[in-house]
Scaffold this motif. Structure first.
Motif, PDB file in Angstrom:
ATOM      1  N   SER A 148       0.816  -1.217   0.000  1.00  0.00           N
ATOM      2  CA  SER A 148       0.000   0.000   0.000  1.00  0.00           C
ATOM      3  C   SER A 148       0.849   1.266   0.000  1.00  0.00           C
ATOM      4  O   SER A 148       0.557   2.233  -0.705  1.00  0.00           O
ATOM      5  CB  SER A 148      -0.944   0.005   1.203  1.00  0.00           C
ATOM      6  N   SER A 149       1.927   1.271   0.764  1.00  0.00           N
ATOM      7  CA  SER A 149       2.781   2.455   0.848  1.00  0.00           C
ATOM      8  C   SER A 149       3.963   2.398  -0.109  1.00  0.00           C
ATOM      9  O   SER A 149       4.736   3.358  -0.171  1.00  0.00           O
ATOM     10  CB  SER A 149       3.303   2.620   2.274  1.00  0.00           C
ATOM     11  N   ARG A 150       4.119   1.296  -0.826  1.00  0.00           N
ATOM     12  CA  ARG A 150       5.249   1.083  -1.729  1.00  0.00           C
ATOM     13  C   ARG A 150       6.577   1.274  -0.994  1.00  0.00           C
ATOM     14  O   ARG A 150       7.538   1.793  -1.542  1.00  0.00           O
ATOM     15  CB  ARG A 150       5.168   2.011  -2.949  1.00  0.00           C
ATOM     16  N   GLN A 151       6.594   0.857   0.258  1.00  0.00           N
ATOM     17  CA  GLN A 151       7.814   0.930   1.050  1.00  0.00           C
ATOM     18  C   GLN A 151       8.700  -0.255   0.701  1.00  0.00           C
ATOM     19  O   GLN A 151       8.229  -1.399   0.642  1.00  0.00           O
ATOM     20  CB  GLN A 151       7.492   0.909   2.537  1.00  0.00           C
ATOM     21  N   ALA A 152       9.977   0.020   0.447  1.00  0.00           N
ATOM     22  CA  ALA A 152      10.891  -1.032   0.017  1.00  0.00           C
ATOM     23  C   ALA A 152      12.277  -0.756   0.576  1.00  0.00           C
ATOM     24  O   ALA A 152      12.569   0.323   1.080  1.00  0.00           O
ATOM     25  CB  ALA A 152      10.935  -1.116  -1.510  1.00  0.00           C
ATOM     26  N   VAL A 153      13.123  -1.773   0.462  1.00  0.00           N
ATOM     27  CA  VAL A 153      14.533  -1.630   0.833  1.00  0.00           C
ATOM     28  C   VAL A 153      15.357  -2.155  -0.333  1.00  0.00           C
ATOM     29  O   VAL A 153      15.018  -3.180  -0.953  1.00  0.00           O
ATOM     30  CB  VAL A 153      14.872  -2.390   2.138  1.00  0.00           C
ATOM     31  N   LEU A 154      16.419  -1.444  -0.666  1.00  0.00           N
ATOM     32  CA  LEU A 154      17.292  -1.887  -1.750  1.00  0.00           C
ATOM     33  C   LEU A 154      18.225  -2.965  -1.230  1.00  0.00           C
ATOM     34  O   LEU A 154      18.894  -2.781  -0.207  1.00  0.00           O
ATOM     35  CB  LEU A 154      18.103  -0.708  -2.301  1.00  0.00           C
ATOM     36  N   VAL A 155      18.283  -4.090  -1.955  1.00  0.00           N
ATOM     37  CA  VAL A 155      19.102  -5.228  -1.548  1.00  0.00           C
ATOM     38  C   VAL A 155      20.197  -5.450  -2.587  1.00  0.00           C
ATOM     39  O   VAL A 155      19.923  -5.545  -3.791  1.00  0.00           O
ATOM     40  CB  VAL A 155      18.259  -6.508  -1.413  1.00  0.00           C
ATOM     41  N   LEU A 156      21.440  -5.498  -2.117  1.00  0.00           N
ATOM     42  CA  LEU A 156      22.538  -5.963  -2.963  1.00  0.00           C
ATOM     43  C   LEU A 156      22.550  -7.481  -2.864  1.00  0.00           C
ATOM     44  O   LEU A 156      22.908  -8.041  -1.831  1.00  0.00           O
ATOM     45  CB  LEU A 156      23.866  -5.372  -2.499  1.00  0.00           C
ATOM     46  N   ARG A 157      22.139  -8.134  -3.938  1.00  0.00           N
ATOM     47  CA  ARG A 157      21.887  -9.577  -3.876  1.00  0.00           C
ATOM     48  C   ARG A 157      23.151 -10.401  -4.020  1.00  0.00           C
ATOM     49  O   ARG A 157      23.201 -11.543  -3.525  1.00  0.00           O
ATOM     50  CB  ARG A 157      20.885  -9.963  -4.963  1.00  0.00           C
TER      51      ARG A 157
END
Length: 283
Positions: free
Chosen positions: A107-116
């Motif tokens: 809903s908030s489009r909250q994300a975290v960037l992950v270096l995979r």
């Protein structure tokens, strides 16, 4: 009898030795500052890794997102926003880091960037690298936090155009995965339209598939993620402060030698001046 030009040579020698003393002492002080910087980095790493593991959520306070802290994030991959970070070598082999956001809240489009992880560069002329499959569904990602994506030196074309700039909008038409040198979080958030946490998660373990428990409470692990072929041996900053301290001692020793030589030259000049003065008075 002293040569006519001996005074000029003495002044030149004193000037050069004085400059050498200043430069050598400055180099020693610079090495001490580098030693202090590496001590601070080592202290930050140890402090971060001693903290209790953190669970990342949209409501995680920013003051808890300390670098080097172990953290877990639960969400789903957004592979359409994946980016390849170029010129990231591993054991001398050229390659890329694969960065993909993990959506924490729809809903908030909250994300975290992950270096995979790291993958090797393909041989020139054979196209783009083959990216590992991105599992669907909710996953749990474990890794270490950092303030930003580690930066690399920007490469610019001869014409002055930045060939490695992030596209203004992601995903790119045609599904091509952009290749960039650096990835600032603010520019990446604008390009994707995501609300990113002010941190980066460097993945250290394979992702685990999660699903709601039978009681509808906390999700539980259902299966261990398969090996995706990515290398997660992340580079560590140099913290060998003893080496800098050793270099500082060497520079200070050289500076001391130059200072002693300056005193010897000055003493010799004073001695010759006195000898000439006595010789003049006797005549």
């Amino acid at each position: 009898m002293a040569r006519p030009h001996s005074t000029r040579l003495t002044v030149a020698a004193l000037l050069l030795l004085g400059i050498a003393v200043v430069i050598l002492v400055s180099l020693g002080q610079w090495q001490l500052r580098r030693s202090d910087e590496r001590r601070a980095i080592l202290a930050a790493i140890e402090a971060g890794r001693k903290q209790a593991p953190l669970v990342l959520t949209p409501a995680t306070p920013s003051d808890t997102l300390n670098a080097w802290r172990v953290a877990q994030a639960r969400g789903s991959w957004l592979p359409q926003f994946s980016v390849l970070l170029d010129n990231r070598n591993h054991d001398g082999r050229p390659g890329y880091w694969l960065a993909t956001p993990l959506l924490l809240d729809t809903s908030s489009r909250q994300a975290v960037l992950v270096l995979r992880g790291w993958l090797p560069r393909v041989i020139q002329g054979q196209g783009d690298p083959a990216l590992p499959a991105t599992p669907a569904g909710e996953l749990t990602i474990t890794g270490e936090l950092s303030e930003r994506v580690p930066r690399m030196f920007e490469l610019w074309s001869m014409g002055g155009h930045d060939q490695s700039s992030l596209p203004a909008t992601l995903p790119v038409e045609g599904g091509r995965v952009p290749q960039v040198q650096n990835l600032p979080l603010d520019a990446y958030a604008r390009a994707t339209g995501l609300n990113l946490l002010p941190t980066v998660l460097s993945q250290t373990l394979a992702a685990t598939q999660t699903a709601p428990s039978s009681l509808g409470a906390q999700p539980v692990q259902t299966a261990q993620g398969a090996d995706d072929g990515l290398v997660r041996d992340w580079p560590q900053p140099s913290v060998d402060f003893q080496k800098n301290t050793s270099y500082a001692v060497q520079w200070f020793a050289f500076g001391l030698i130059a200072a002693i030589a300056w005193l010897v030259v000055l003493g010799g000049a004073i001695k010759r001046m006195r000898q000439r003065a006595r010789a003049g008075s006797q005549t």
